[in-house]
Design a protein around this motif. Structure first.
Motif, short mmCIF file in Angstrom:
data_model
loop_
_atom_site.label_atom_id
_atom_site.label_comp_id
_atom_site.label_asym_id
_atom_site.label_seq_id
_atom_site.Cartn_x
_atom_site.Cartn_y
_atom_site.Cartn_z
N VAL A 1 0.90 -1.23 0.00
CA VAL A 1 -0.01 -0.24 -0.06
C VAL A 1 0.73 1.35 0.12
O VAL A 1 0.68 2.21 -0.68
CB VAL A 1 -0.90 -0.11 1.21
CG1 VAL A 1 -1.51 1.33 1.24
CG2 VAL A 1 -1.97 -1.12 0.88
N THR B 1 1.05 3.69 -3.19
CA THR B 1 0.48 5.41 -2.77
C THR B 1 1.71 6.46 -3.24
O THR B 1 1.54 7.38 -3.72
CB THR B 1 0.40 5.24 -1.30
OG1 THR B 1 -0.63 4.50 -1.10
CG2 THR B 1 -0.49 6.99 -1.02
N SER C 1 -0.59 0.16 11.25
CA SER C 1 -1.30 0.50 9.82
C SER C 1 -1.91 -0.80 9.07
O SER C 1 -2.95 -0.28 8.39
CB SER C 1 -0.35 1.27 8.78
OG SER C 1 0.48 -0.02 8.16
N ASP D 1 -7.57 -0.51 10.27
CA ASP D 1 -8.79 -0.32 9.69
C ASP D 1 -9.89 -1.36 9.99
O ASP D 1 -10.97 -1.12 10.11
CB ASP D 1 -8.54 -0.55 7.92
CG ASP D 1 -8.06 0.87 7.60
OD1 ASP D 1 -8.15 1.94 8.28
OD2 ASP D 1 -7.54 0.84 6.32
N LYS E 1 -3.03 11.82 1.48
CA LYS E 1 -3.33 10.45 1.16
C LYS E 1 -2.80 9.45 2.10
O LYS E 1 -3.32 8.51 2.61
CB LYS E 1 -2.74 9.76 -0.32
CG LYS E 1 -3.74 10.44 -1.31
CD LYS E 1 -3.17 9.86 -2.81
CE LYS E 1 -4.24 10.34 -3.83
NZ LYS E 1 -3.98 9.74 -5.10
N SER E 2 -1.56 9.95 2.68
CA SER E 2 -0.94 9.10 3.64
C SER E 2 -1.52 9.06 5.06
O SER E 2 -1.89 7.85 5.73
CB SER E 2 0.47 9.45 3.88
OG SER E 2 1.20 9.13 3.01
N GLN F 1 -4.88 9.57 5.31
CA GLN F 1 -6.18 8.98 5.17
C GLN F 1 -5.83 7.35 5.20
O GLN F 1 -6.88 6.77 5.37
CB GLN F 1 -6.71 9.34 3.64
CG GLN F 1 -7.09 10.82 3.67
CD GLN F 1 -7.38 11.20 2.17
OE1 GLN F 1 -7.46 10.52 1.11
NE2 GLN F 1 -8.22 12.38 2.01
N GLN F 2 -4.79 6.85 4.63
CA GLN F 2 -4.68 5.34 4.53
C GLN F 2 -3.96 4.90 5.86
O GLN F 2 -3.55 3.86 5.95
CB GLN F 2 -3.82 5.26 3.33
CG GLN F 2 -4.52 5.44 2.16
CD GLN F 2 -3.46 5.26 0.93
OE1 GLN F 2 -2.33 4.47 0.88
NE2 GLN F 2 -4.18 5.41 -0.34
#
Length: 289
Positions: free
Chosen positions: A13, A17, A173, A177, A249-250, A252-253
Motif C-alpha cells: 500500500v 501510494t 497501519s 482499519d 493520502k498517507s 487517510q490511509q
C-alpha cells in the motif's frame, strides 16, 4: 519498484501510494512488481541482483532486510543494497478477532501460561519485525506461543479473520482499519507513545511489557549507482514524500510517515544491524519458531 511482500499488505500500500509522486518528480513511469516469499528474501535478492542503472529500485523493510543474512546463508548481503530514504515507521501490534475471548495482553498471557504452545500467532516470516517483536514479548512475559509464518500481511490478515490462528502480529497501519470496522481487536501497540490514528489502543509499556518494535520501510537501490543517478532518485523521493497531496493520502490511509534521507537512514541501519547481531548471538530466533 520491487516490493518483497504480497499485494494488499502495508508495504504494498505504501509503495503504490508513493509511486505516482516519484513518477511526477522523476519524469519516468513506475511499475510496482510484487515478489513475495521467504520473509522478504526473494524480493530483496531481486533488488540486490538488479542492474545498478537507476531503472530498478525497491522498498526495503527493516529489520527483515538485516535479519535474513544474520540468520541464514542469504542470496544477498547488506553491501548489495544502498539505502535511499526511510519513508515509514510503523509500530507493531498484536490483534485478535473481535469475537475473541482475549481482551487484553494480561488475558493473553494468562491463556498462554494455562495452555503452553496452544496460542498461535501469525507473522510475515521468520526474522521479520512481527516475529522478533513476539519473541521479545515472550521473553518478558514468560510465555511460549506457537509461530505460523505467512508470505505477506494480506495472507496473515485472512488467516486471522478466518479463525485459523489465535492472533496476528502485524503493524498498526495493517490493523487499524479492521479495528475500526469491528473485525479485529488490537491488544496493544509496540510504540513509546500511542499513535494518533489509534489513540484508544494502549502501548505494551503501559500494560507492563517493555516491548518497542516496528517496521522501517524505505527505498533502496542495487549498490553501484553513479552519484548523479543516485542523487536524482534521492531528490525525487524526497520531493514525493514532501508533496502535500501524498501527505494527505498517507494520513487517510493510516501510513505513519517518518522520512529520513540517505545518510541518516544508513546510519540508523548500521546501528540496528549491530543490535540484531547481538540479539542473534544471545538467542538465535530462527531456532525458536
Amino acid at each position: 519498484m520491487i516490493v518483497a511482500y504480497s499485494a494488499g499488505g502495508g508495504t504494498d500500500v505504501a509503495a503504490r501510494t508513493l509511486a505516482p509522486y516519484i513518477e511526477e518528480h522523476l519524469g519516468q513511469s513506475i511499475t510496482v512488481l510484487n515478489k513475495p516469499g521467504a520473509g522478504g528474501e526473494i524480493g530483496f535478492t531481486a533488488l540486490a541482483q538488479a542492474e545498478p542503472d537507476g531503472y530498478t529500485f525497491g522498498f526495503i523493510n527493516i529489520p527483515n532486510l538485516l535479519a535474513i543474512p544474520i540468520q541464514r546463508d542469504a542470496r544477498y548481503a547488506m553491501d548489495d543494497i544502498d539505502p535511499v530514504a526511510q519513508i515509514v515507521y510503523d509500530a507493531g501490534a498484536l490483534s485478535v478477532r473481535s469475537d475473541s475471548e482475549i481482551d487484553s495482553l494480561e488475558e493473553l498471557v494468562a491463556e498462554a501460561k494455562e495452555n503452553p504452545g496452544a496460542v498461535t500467532y501469525g507473522t510475515t516470516g521468520i526474522g521479520s519485525d512481527d516475529h522478533l517483536a513476539v519473541l521479545s514479548f515472550e521473553r518478558k512475559a514468560g510465555i511460549k506461543l506457537r509461530h505460523i509464518p505467512f508470505p505477506g500481511a494480506a495472507d496473515l490478515r485472512a488467516a486471522t479473520l478466518g479463525g485459523h490462528i489465535t492472533m496476528a502480529s502485524m503493524n498498526m497501519s495493517e490493523s487499524v482499519d479492521d479495528m475500526e470496522a469491528g473485525n479485529l481487536r488490537i491488544l496493544g501497540q509496540m510504540a513509546k507513545e500511542r499513535w494518533e490514528n489509534a489513540s484508544e489502543v494502549p502501548t505494551f509499556q503501559e500494560q507492563g511489557y517493555d516491548v518497542v518494535m516496528g517496521s522501517h520501510r524505505g527505498i533502496g537501490v542495487p549498490a553501484g549507482l553513479s552519484e548523479e543517478v543516485f542523487a536524482t532518485l534521492s531528490s525525487a523521493v524526497e520531493k514525493a514524500v514532501a508533496d502535500p497531496e501524498f501527505q494527505e493520502k498517507s494520513l487517510q490511509q493510516g501510513l505513519p510517515i517518518a522520512y529520513q534521507g540517505p545518510a541518516e537512514f544508513e546510519a540508523q541501519l548500521e546501528v540496528l544491524n549491530e543490535e540484531l547481531m547481538q540479539l542473534w548471538n544471545d538467542e538465535p530466533w530462527a531456532q525458536t519458531n
